[in-house]
Design a protein around this motif. Structure first.
Motif, PDB file in Angstrom:
ATOM      1  N   TRP A 155      15.517  32.829   7.369  1.00 16.15           N
ATOM      2  CA  TRP A 155      15.248  34.233   7.064  1.00 16.15           C
ATOM      3  C   TRP A 155      13.867  34.655   7.562  1.00 16.15           C
ATOM      4  O   TRP A 155      12.930  33.872   7.576  1.00 16.15           O
ATOM      5  N   SER A 156      13.765  35.917   7.938  1.00 14.12           N
ATOM      6  CA  SER A 156      12.482  36.503   8.348  1.00 14.12           C
ATOM      7  C   SER A 156      11.960  37.348   7.193  1.00 14.12           C
ATOM      8  O   SER A 156      12.637  38.279   6.759  1.00 14.12           O
ATOM      9  N   LEU A 157      10.760  36.995   6.724  1.00 12.06           N
ATOM     10  CA  LEU A 157      10.256  37.609   5.493  1.00 12.06           C
ATOM     11  C   LEU A 157       8.964  38.392   5.719  1.00 12.06           C
ATOM     12  O   LEU A 157       8.144  38.026   6.561  1.00 12.06           O
ATOM     13  N   GLY A 223      18.844  49.742  12.660  1.00 12.45           N
ATOM     14  CA  GLY A 223      19.572  49.532  13.901  1.00 12.45           C
ATOM     15  C   GLY A 223      18.792  48.628  14.847  1.00 12.45           C
ATOM     16  O   GLY A 223      19.353  47.713  15.482  1.00 12.45           O
ATOM     17  N   ALA A 224      17.488  48.825  14.906  1.00 14.15           N
ATOM     18  CA  ALA A 224      16.655  48.044  15.819  1.00 14.15           C
ATOM     19  C   ALA A 224      16.540  46.599  15.362  1.00 14.15           C
ATOM     20  O   ALA A 224      16.715  45.660  16.157  1.00 14.15           O
ATOM     21  N   LEU A 225      16.264  46.358  14.061  1.00 21.46           N
ATOM     22  CA  LEU A 225      16.014  44.996  13.585  1.00 21.46           C
ATOM     23  C   LEU A 225      17.281  44.131  13.640  1.00 21.46           C
ATOM     24  O   LEU A 225      17.219  42.943  13.915  1.00 21.46           O
ATOM     25  N   THR A 226      18.433  44.760  13.355  1.00 24.78           N
ATOM     26  CA  THR A 226      19.679  43.990  13.357  1.00 24.78           C
ATOM     27  C   THR A 226      20.236  43.790  14.753  1.00 24.78           C
ATOM     28  O   THR A 226      21.087  42.920  14.958  1.00 24.78           O
ATOM     29  N   GLY A 227      19.793  44.606  15.679  1.00 21.61           N
ATOM     30  CA  GLY A 227      20.367  44.561  17.014  1.00 21.61           C
ATOM     31  C   GLY A 227      21.648  45.369  17.127  1.00 21.61           C
ATOM     32  O   GLY A 227      22.243  45.461  18.190  1.00 21.61           O
ATOM     33  N   PHE A 228      22.080  46.005  15.991  1.00 24.96           N
ATOM     34  CA  PHE A 228      23.290  46.834  16.069  1.00 24.96           C
ATOM     35  C   PHE A 228      23.017  48.146  16.809  1.00 24.96           C
ATOM     36  O   PHE A 228      23.955  48.838  17.227  1.00 24.96           O
ATOM     37  N   TRP A 290      15.282  39.458   6.197  1.00 20.53           N
ATOM     38  CA  TRP A 290      16.470  39.611   7.037  1.00 20.53           C
ATOM     39  C   TRP A 290      16.997  38.224   7.376  1.00 20.53           C
ATOM     40  O   TRP A 290      16.207  37.308   7.633  1.00 20.53           O
ATOM     41  N   ASP A 291      18.310  38.099   7.427  1.00 17.51           N
ATOM     42  CA  ASP A 291      18.878  36.824   7.889  1.00 17.51           C
ATOM     43  C   ASP A 291      18.968  36.808   9.411  1.00 17.51           C
ATOM     44  O   ASP A 291      19.863  36.215   9.994  1.00 17.51           O
ATOM     45  N   VAL A 292      18.041  37.470  10.019  1.00 18.08           N
ATOM     46  CA  VAL A 292      18.012  37.675  11.466  1.00 18.08           C
ATOM     47  C   VAL A 292      16.629  37.229  11.931  1.00 18.08           C
ATOM     48  O   VAL A 292      15.640  37.524  11.256  1.00 18.08           O
ATOM     49  N   PRO A 293      16.528  36.507  13.031  1.00 15.55           N
ATOM     50  CA  PRO A 293      15.186  36.157  13.524  1.00 15.55           C
ATOM     51  C   PRO A 293      14.459  37.416  14.000  1.00 15.55           C
ATOM     52  O   PRO A 293      15.055  38.225  14.725  1.00 15.55           O
ATOM     53  N   LEU A 294      13.248  37.577  13.575  1.00 17.01           N
ATOM     54  CA  LEU A 294      12.462  38.745  13.988  1.00 17.01           C
ATOM     55  C   LEU A 294      11.196  38.276  14.686  1.00 17.01           C
ATOM     56  O   LEU A 294      10.618  37.248  14.326  1.00 17.01           O
ATOM     57  N   THR A 295      10.760  39.040  15.665  1.00 17.93           N
ATOM     58  CA  THR A 295       9.468  38.760  16.304  1.00 17.93           C
ATOM     59  C   THR A 295       8.365  39.174  15.339  1.00 17.93           C
ATOM     60  O   THR A 295       8.586  39.912  14.365  1.00 17.93           O
ATOM     61  N   GLN A 296       7.166  38.703  15.645  1.00 18.63           N
ATOM     62  CA  GLN A 296       6.025  39.098  14.808  1.00 18.63           C
ATOM     63  C   GLN A 296       5.867  40.622  14.839  1.00 18.63           C
ATOM     64  O   GLN A 296       5.588  41.237  13.809  1.00 18.63           O
ATOM     65  N   GLU A 297       6.084  41.183  15.994  1.00 17.53           N
ATOM     66  CA  GLU A 297       5.946  42.637  16.130  1.00 17.53           C
ATOM     67  C   GLU A 297       6.954  43.354  15.237  1.00 17.53           C
ATOM     68  O   GLU A 297       6.637  44.342  14.578  1.00 17.53           O
ATOM     69  N   GLN A 298       8.198  42.824  15.218  1.00 21.80           N
ATOM     70  CA  GLN A 298       9.223  43.439  14.370  1.00 21.80           C
ATOM     71  C   GLN A 298       8.886  43.278  12.883  1.00 21.80           C
ATOM     72  O   GLN A 298       9.107  44.167  12.075  1.00 21.80           O
ATOM     73  N   ARG A 299       8.340  42.103  12.543  1.00 21.33           N
ATOM     74  CA  ARG A 299       7.951  41.906  11.143  1.00 21.33           C
ATOM     75  C   ARG A 299       6.830  42.861  10.755  1.00 21.33           C
ATOM     76  O   ARG A 299       6.815  43.424   9.660  1.00 21.33           O
ATOM     77  N   ASP A 300       5.877  43.036  11.670  1.00 17.29           N
ATOM     78  CA  ASP A 300       4.780  43.978  11.390  1.00 17.29           C
ATOM     79  C   ASP A 300       5.329  45.387  11.186  1.00 17.29           C
ATOM     80  O   ASP A 300       4.898  46.100  10.269  1.00 17.29           O
ATOM     81  N   LEU A 301       6.275  45.753  12.044  1.00 16.36           N
ATOM     82  CA  LEU A 301       6.863  47.090  11.918  1.00 16.36           C
ATOM     83  C   LEU A 301       7.582  47.236  10.578  1.00 16.36           C
ATOM     84  O   LEU A 301       7.462  48.257   9.893  1.00 16.36           O
TER      85      LEU A 301
END
Lengths: 365, 365, 365
Positions: A155-157, A223-228, A290-301
């Motif tokens: 998970w990405s926290l 939509g962005a974080l999930t990739g959907f 999220w049960d989705v891998p996130l970049t550091q940038e996405q986590r910051d967002l």
């Protein structure tokens, strides 16, 4: 049990607002005291359920929570320092063990036998430190809720903590009724379809709501974080008050027409842990994952957006608390229910039951 | 009348200090709520006589004043926005009409019938918005005082508003006894001859004072604005407390030896409108006017000087309020009268009569 | 005696904590009101034992202390100015003599005979101004303590004043138990051998402690200022609570093996004068002196170090006061004594006796 160290403030206030404001926190349960990274070898003071608590770690890393008030001259123990696993009062040097026993008074051979401070039961589970300020004999009968996604490496926290100038139940109510999204968060979270009452179920002391959404374009961040992206995605939204201290929420996303080689589902979780400082202040600890891998940038967002939104909630509940406090009508004001209030009303009702029960316990002990 | 929305604080405090401090504001009368330019299509919160009030304008420009506390979850309505003439609560989106009726609850077909907020009677007269926080049935029996020079295009006006940390009657007393000019304002207004008691008359609830001055050189600012310069000018000074909310004052100048082609008289007026926020805070709205055309530069000078002087009054009454609040002797301290106190004492006496009468009304209703 | 000007707050609070917090200040004694340089021809306001006091000097230089509340409209007299030896109220110009008698009311021929403010007995002794807020008839029966080294030209002095947000007895306790040096001041004063209880004697109302130290290397600052450097020096440390208002402390140094032509002894003295502002605030006036000539640079070093250390004491007692105030258990918390508490406990006991005695006086008068 000796309850001499418990303030009168723990008495449950009666009446229909018992679950809304006032010293409405049951003591015989676990509350979040801190995040694990806050508690170190440098003692810290934290006010929890009206009580000053000194928090520190032993050399082996265990969390200690002592009454932060030396029984000699009432100095904060947390203004002192550690000597091995003992805390040294910074005023006259009395030492206390992790159990709160005075093990040394510098100017005499033996420490006074009556000198002791209360050692609060604590638990450390994943990223959270929990405390029990009620009857210590009852602490072993229950354990704090362990949240699986807090410790799942898949998970990405992100998370954080803040204080709010409001009774903790004002935040509980907030997270138990998400129809406020279309108003409080309309420009930040941009989720505008929480527009009808969810299904509500009460399981013992737990209150849960559940709401299904047909496939629609997700809010831009989601939509962005999930990739959907902008594809229509069905989702189930739910929230669960596990205790006055802890609320867990989630959204489960499903792509009704999954692309080849793309993920079909995604899960989003939020923890809202609220701990009273006093009847009109709280600590608020939150985590989102999220049960989705996130970049550091996405986590910051995600963190920045979440903080923006939670600031909106904080502003709102602080405005409500300030109104209650300043308006001479106080609690003597109409409170009208609508259909979407079911889960908040049920959580309040469960709290009232708990407060009444604790009143019995206190009498019996 | 339903008085459930009225705080207990409106009860008249008895005793000789009833007119001086405490919750000493009669509700069954008009009070200034705002200046007209303050009330817009962006709702605002203002605390008036202990009550949070949401103020806004309809599309047609009418002023609306609603209880600023949503009856659903007690959020400030003023933190929301307008939808036509209705206000939308910013928390969960309940809509209220200008009469305070809930016309929409987003998550159900029909709004709860009991959901309503109090709509305060309002009047807009010239530059002022007035509010009635007492028994609405009595509002139509009286109208706020219309001040002719506020809307006379021949007059040059300046004005402003401030808050002061003092009971509103401390400012009333200030403007009812101008012998303080030679002390508080000796270096700003430079009018040093308010050195004797005026004549005082009581007409119903109104208290009026009147003082004539022989022809002397005017204070520099007044000499400049009137064009009388340094010539000896006779003047009459008067002040009139029309109600606890409103005081009007004036100076009428006469040149005993008018120059050919020059004006023989000039008139100066000041309005002091005081509205309690709480027993120890007030809004203070003021306007000053000359029946003389003034340049922008002269108006700026008049405003700046007036503000300097009013700041001196504010500092003084705040120091008195702070002393009353902090000194354990509180109101239990001697209060000695001198001959120049007549008008202030009479205004207090009229206030006591009014508060006693309102007490009867409240009992009867 | 008329006690109408005395607040109820002077009543002694009973119970075991009477000597610790609350309105625990006897009025029938001298307290330090100011340092001599603070009182000038510009009137100043100071809150002393809950009362607002206006302090100023006559043309001849005598100190005047009047109730800082004009009996006309309760303005602070200190916001006015002096006219000869009289003070002019800055609101409406009433004049008061040094005895507090109204000698002029500007708008009438004769001042109102009942208009007067209390003139507090004062004494100026060396660098201190003392005030008596109790029964004036009793003031002549005692005099403030004169401290010889305050006016001895052979002594090198530094001093200062600060306010602390704590009951004054928390500072009294601090200076009556120097075992806190090894903890609170371990890095500033670097005197680490106050590690055992001193001898304590009670002489009437005075409490004194006494502790002898074998010859050891002095703390660096003390070695430097005395010129003893790093040689082993014997010393006697003592402290004396002369009254709730005044504590004197000293260290007497003796070189057991004096060098030819070098000094054999040195003396260090500290005055701690504490004056309540309210039950939870105090003025703290301090002076320190050496019977050794010091350069300006050495005096600066002594002042800076002393201020650093006193800031540590201030932080500690403010933390204790804040805990008492915020913790719902308040005074209802264990207080354990250790052997080094003798002098503080005795001082509290003497205070209780004094407060009880004053209670009798108040009843009798």
């Amino acid at each position: 049990m000796s309850i001499e160290f418990l303030p009168g403030a723990c008495t449950a206030a009666g009446g229909p607002y018992a679950g809304k404001v006032g010293a409405n926190y049951p003591r015989n349960q676990w509350w979040v005291a801190a995040t694990t990274d806050e508690v170190t070898r440098q003692p810290m003071r934290r006010w929890l359920l009206d009580l000053p608590v000194a928090l520190y770690r032993t050399e082996a890393g265990a969390v200690v929570a002592l009454d932060d008030r030396c029984p000699h001259r009432w100095a904060p123990l947390s203004s002192g320092w550690l000597e091995g696993d003992n805390i040294v009062c910074g005023y006259h040097g009395l030492r206390f063990s992790t159990e709160g026993r005075c093990v040394k008074a510098p100017t005499q051979a033996n420490p006074p036998t009556r000198a002791k401070v209360h050692a609060y039961p604590v638990r450390e589970i994943g990223p959270l430190v929990w405390i029990w300020t009620g009857d210590p004999a009852l602490a072993a009968d229950s354990e704090p809720h362990a949240v699986d996604w807090h410790v799942d490496p898949g998970w990405s926290l992100v998370g954080g903590a803040m204080e709010a100038e409001a009774n903790y139940m004002l935040l509980k109510e907030n997270v138990l009724d998400l129809t406020h999204f279309g108003y409080v968060h309309r420009t930040t979270f941009k989720i505008l379809d929480f527009d009808r009452p969810p299904e509500v179920t009460v399981k013992g002391e737990q209150v849960e709501f559940h709401l299904e959404f047909p496939a629609v374009k997700l809010a831009p961040l989601f939509g962005a974080l999930t990739g959907f992206g902008e594809r229509p995605i069905a989702r189930v939204n739910w929230g669960r008050s596990l205790s006055p201290a802890l609320h867990l929420a989630g959204q489960d996303f499903t792509d009704p027409a999954p692309q080849a080689g793309q993920r079909r589902t995604a899960a989003f979780r939020v923890m809202h842990a609220t701990t009273p400082i006093s009847p009109t202040r709280m600590h608020y600890f939150w985590m989102a994952g999220w049960d989705v891998p996130l970049t550091q940038e996405q986590r910051d967002l995600m963190r920045d957006t979440t903080l923006l939104g939670f600031k909106e909630d904080k502003d709102m509940i602080e405005a409500i608390q300030a109104t209650i406090t300043q308006d001479p009508r106080g609690l003597n004001y109409p409170e009208i229910m609508v259909t979407s209030d079911q889960s908040a009303v049920q959580a309040r009702r469960q709290l009232q039951i708990r407060l009444a029960r604790d009143g019995e316990l206190n009498q019996r002990n």
